[in-house]
Structures are given as C-alpha cells and as structure tokens.
Design a protein around this motif. Structure first.
Motif, PDB file in Angstrom:
ATOM      1  N   ALA A  93       2.270 -34.206 -27.455  1.00  0.00           N
ATOM      2  CA  ALA A  93       1.952 -33.564 -25.995  1.00  0.00           C
ATOM      3  C   ALA A  93       3.499 -33.137 -25.374  1.00  0.00           C
ATOM      4  O   ALA A  93       3.821 -32.343 -25.265  1.00  0.00           O
ATOM      5  CB  ALA A  93       1.283 -34.394 -25.252  1.00  0.00           C
ATOM      6  N   GLU A  94       4.417 -34.242 -25.769  1.00  0.00           N
ATOM      7  CA  GLU A  94       5.666 -34.476 -25.446  1.00  0.00           C
ATOM      8  C   GLU A  94       6.436 -33.294 -26.160  1.00  0.00           C
ATOM      9  O   GLU A  94       7.301 -32.286 -25.386  1.00  0.00           O
ATOM     10  CB  GLU A  94       6.501 -35.653 -25.324  1.00  0.00           C
ATOM     11  N   GLU A  95       6.453 -33.304 -27.271  1.00  0.00           N
ATOM     12  CA  GLU A  95       7.059 -32.346 -28.180  1.00  0.00           C
ATOM     13  C   GLU A  95       6.532 -30.832 -27.933  1.00  0.00           C
ATOM     14  O   GLU A  95       7.417 -29.958 -27.993  1.00  0.00           O
ATOM     15  CB  GLU A  95       6.692 -32.907 -29.647  1.00  0.00           C
ATOM     16  N   ALA A  96       5.304 -30.670 -27.719  1.00  0.00           N
ATOM     17  CA  ALA A  96       4.804 -29.538 -27.427  1.00  0.00           C
ATOM     18  C   ALA A  96       5.073 -28.848 -26.358  1.00  0.00           C
ATOM     19  O   ALA A  96       5.525 -27.583 -26.141  1.00  0.00           O
ATOM     20  CB  ALA A  96       3.141 -29.399 -27.693  1.00  0.00           C
ATOM     21  N   LEU A  97       5.205 -29.474 -25.272  1.00  0.00           N
ATOM     22  CA  LEU A  97       5.308 -28.803 -23.649  1.00  0.00           C
ATOM     23  C   LEU A  97       6.810 -29.223 -23.246  1.00  0.00           C
ATOM     24  O   LEU A  97       7.171 -28.698 -22.507  1.00  0.00           O
ATOM     25  CB  LEU A  97       4.209 -29.637 -22.869  1.00  0.00           C
ATOM     26  N   GLY A  98       7.399 -30.190 -23.650  1.00  0.00           N
ATOM     27  CA  GLY A  98       8.649 -30.611 -23.397  1.00  0.00           C
ATOM     28  C   GLY A  98       8.912 -30.502 -21.874  1.00  0.00           C
ATOM     29  O   GLY A  98       8.337 -31.249 -21.096  1.00  0.00           O
ATOM     30  N   ASP A  99       9.675 -29.514 -21.416  1.00  0.00           N
ATOM     31  CA  ASP A  99      10.159 -29.528 -20.062  1.00  0.00           C
ATOM     32  C   ASP A  99       9.437 -28.378 -19.330  1.00  0.00           C
ATOM     33  O   ASP A  99       9.714 -28.025 -18.407  1.00  0.00           O
ATOM     34  CB  ASP A  99      11.764 -29.209 -19.709  1.00  0.00           C
ATOM     35  N   ASN A 100       8.393 -27.894 -19.961  1.00  0.00           N
ATOM     36  CA  ASN A 100       7.359 -26.974 -19.397  1.00  0.00           C
ATOM     37  C   ASN A 100       6.047 -27.545 -18.890  1.00  0.00           C
ATOM     38  O   ASN A 100       5.083 -27.393 -19.691  1.00  0.00           O
ATOM     39  CB  ASN A 100       7.149 -25.943 -20.213  1.00  0.00           C
ATOM     40  N   PRO A 101       5.733 -28.653 -18.218  1.00  0.00           N
ATOM     41  CA  PRO A 101       4.580 -29.611 -18.158  1.00  0.00           C
ATOM     42  C   PRO A 101       3.531 -28.542 -17.460  1.00  0.00           C
ATOM     43  O   PRO A 101       3.448 -27.496 -16.738  1.00  0.00           O
ATOM     44  CB  PRO A 101       5.034 -30.684 -17.049  1.00  0.00           C
ATOM     45  N   PRO A 102       2.304 -29.009 -17.512  1.00  0.00           N
ATOM     46  CA  PRO A 102       1.050 -28.422 -17.081  1.00  0.00           C
ATOM     47  C   PRO A 102       0.921 -28.559 -15.581  1.00  0.00           C
ATOM     48  O   PRO A 102       1.681 -29.607 -15.097  1.00  0.00           O
ATOM     49  CB  PRO A 102      -0.121 -29.193 -18.049  1.00  0.00           C
TER      50      PRO A 102
END
Length: 401
Positions: A93-102
């Motif tokens: 999840a961290e790698e996929a969303l990085g600094d664009n959190p849900p």
C-alpha cells in the motif's frame, strides 16, 4: 456525498475477501474511487467489483498452516507469519500510494496492524471489517482462537513481541502491544447478523452488523440435483484444512445406496482421483459455488468457520460440524451449538454409520430447522452491502467532512 478515495487492505483468504466485495461494489456504484490491496488469487474478482488492484505477495503462498500446526514451535511460527503478512500488505500500500493517501482506510480484521499503521502514517480515519465475530471490551475473537489452539497472546511470546514493538515504533506508536491490539475503531462493519454475535448486547453504535454479502449471484448457472426428489448433502472442510481423503471417503461410504445425493467440495489441495471410485449418488469437486448447492440442500456437513456457517444459514440449511479439522473453526462452531442451529461430530465419530446417523437425525429435526429459519430471516434483514455503504459514508461525513 462527494466522491472519496477509499483504500481496502485485506489478506489472501476467501472468508476475508468475499464478504467485502459487496461493499466495494456498492461504494464504487456510488461514485467513490476504490483501491484494494490483494493478491493475484483474487485480483479478477476485486476488479470486477469496481476497484483498482494493488498486488502484494502473500506469505501463505508458501506457508502451509496444516503442516505448521503440527510442529513444536507452531505458536511462534503462526504469530510471526501473521506479522509478516501484515508487513507485506503495509509495504504494498505504501509503495502504491506513497504521498497520495486515500481519504479513508478500510481494513479487514486479519491485517489490522497494516490497516491501522497506514491510517496513522497518513493521518486518515479507518474502518474495520470482520467476516467473523466482532471484538470489544467483553469479547475477543483473537483470544478465543488462541485459547482453542492452546496459544498465548503474541505479546507474551518474546520473539514475536520484540518484532511487534519494533514495527510499531517505526510508525511512532509506543502503545503497549496488548493495548494496541484491543483498541476499537469508530466504526466496525460486521458481516454477520447481530443475533449470531456472542455477547451481542454489549456491542454499541460503533458496530454495524450488516450480515453476509449475498449479492453478485444473479445470472450465474447454478448446480442442479440429478434427481429433483433427492435429499442433498453438501460436504466441505473449507480451503485450508481439507487434506483428509479418509474423511471424504467415509462420507461417500455413509450415503452409498441411500436416497441422498452428496456433493463434496474437497479443496484445491486434493485431487478427486485420490478418493477412488465414488458411489453414483456422490460427486466430488475441488470447488463449487456453495450457494448453488445449498439452494437444494437438506443439510450441510462442514468444519464450521463463520463464512461456511453463514452461507448455510442464509439458505436455511442446518449444520453438522467437524470443527477439529480447522484451527479457526471452534468459536463459530460453539456458537452454532449454543444457539441450537446444528450438531457436532467428535473425532471418534467419523465413521460412516455415525456420519449418516448424525445427518439424518439433523435433517429430521423440525425444531432445529425452525431456529435456522429464524437465523435466515435475521441474515436477510440485516441490510447487506447497501447498509454497510450507508454506514461508511455516514462515518466519513462525521470524521472527514
């Protein structure tokens, strides 16, 4: 309500993924963007529900629970693989969303560590999902499972405790492990009717009991009995603990030369050929949609995990249980017996005569069938995915307007 980005974090497991898919579909239908962390095993079904898929590699691809539970250090191994699975989901999840959190993190009870740490990292609200019993100050499914398997809390296993403290510390969490484990979210969606929950009266407005997901079945070709007048029995030990060909042979032998038609779902680890020749009124499948068989069934013989139990009750079918086959089945099996919705076969009763007698006695018990019908009504009136989505949206409106 304005559209939101919602992350679902879940573990690889039918009883974890399938209950959530109705909620995913309903939220996607309402215009929300859904990202779902899962494995290739469930990627197609998650996409079909309307979510964007983030893949992770499951520890359980190579970690075979039935083999490990027999080993001397099973307690430590099982707790550690649980932590590693959470870390795998967390990293994906961290790698996929990085600094664009849900806007919201929705996590299954199994990977709750991953879900809560993601919410903490991004400073976002979270919702917990559980396809089994909910936990509060009066009841804990984790504790019941550990007790039924003779295990301690992970915090009491030194090798596990140190790993957990280190993991939580990396995210700035210094709460003692046991306290962290027991903390309750502002909303927990529970995929069972409240009447099936132990200590149901102690669960407050933080818990929404919406029942199992029964959607997504319209238009699917269903299994049909070869004889319309035959009483049908479904037999299954689930997906993990089904490597017991002797059990399935005993079930086949029990109903040979009887009016019953027996459908056995033996799981992916067994080749039907190992069962040998089967009577003409017995069929074996590695997998078959349970609901298509239960629609015609008089009884179901199964290990007793929550998903299988609720699937049977949703169809109005009583249960004969063999919970000793599955490490996680004891709590839900005990609840079935407590509510008078089925019976149990002990390990020393798994010979053909006893199996047949138990099934036929249950099928003839009108009082059990009436109690099962009441549970069926509770399931069908719990609200399902639409109510679950209403609860999620209302919660988001309160905590993240």
């Amino acid at each position: 309500m304005r559209q939101r980005h919602i992350l679902f974090a879940n573990v690889q497991g039918h009883g974890h993924v399938y209950p959530s898919l109705g909620l995913v579909s309903e939220l996607a239908r309402r215009g929300h963007r859904i990202t779902y962390v899962t494995t290739p095993l469930f990627a197609d079904e998650v996409k079909a529900a309307g979510a964007e898929v983030v893949l992770y590699k499951s520890e359980f691809d190579t970690f075979h629970v039935p083999e490990v539970v027999k080993q001397e250090d099973a307690e430590t191994q099982l707790h550690l693989v649980y932590v590693r699975e959470n870390v795998a989901i967390l990293r994906a999840a961290e790698e996929a969303l990085g600094d664009n959190p849900p806007d919201l993190v929705v996590y299954d009870v199994f990977p709750f560590i991953a879900g809560r740490l993601l919410a903490a990292r991004w400073d976002r609200p979270a919702v917990r999902l559980t396809g089994g019993f909910a936990a509060n100050e009066h009841y804990s499914l984790f504790k019941e499972l550990w007790k039924s398997n003779g295990q301690r809390h992970p915090a009491d296993v030194e090798a596990v405790h140190s790993v957990l403290v280190d993991l939580l510390g990396k995210y700035g969490v210094d709460t003692p492990v046991k306290e962290y484990w027991d903390e309750i979210e502002g909303l927990t969606i529970v995929f069972l009717p409240k009447s099936f929950q132990p200590f149901a009266e102690t669960f407050d407005e933080r818990f929404a009991f919406v029942g199992p997901t029964l959607t997504g079945r319209d238009g699917q070709p269903g299994w049909q009995p070869p004889r319309p007048d035959a009483p049908v029995l479904l037999v299954s030990l689930g997906n993990q603990f089904n490597e017991h060909p002797e059990f399935f042979r005993a079930c086949a032998q029990a109903f040979a030369d009887t009016p019953w038609h027996v459908v056995m779902a033996i799981g992916g680890f067994l080749d039907p050929a190992v069962l040998g020749p089967l009577p003409p009124n017995v069929e074996a499948h590695q997998w078959i949609p349970f609901h298509s068989v239960l629609a015609h069934a008089r009884a179901c013989l199964t290990h007793g995990t929550t998903g299988a139990v609720l699937e049977a009750f949703a169809a109005g079918v009583p249960l004969v249980l063999v919970p000793h086959f599955a490490t996680e089945a004891a709590p839900s099996a005990e609840r079935v017996i407590e509510l008078g919705l089925g019976s149990v076969l002990r390990p020393d009763q798994l010979e053909p005569a006893s199996i047949r007698e138990a099934v036929e006695r249950l099928a003839a018990d009108s009082a059990v069938r009436e109690r099962v019908r009441r549970m069926q009504r509770d399931i069908l009136s719990s609200g399902g995915p639409a109510r679950a989505a209403d609860e999620v949206e209302a919660y988001l409106g309160r905590v993240a307007p």
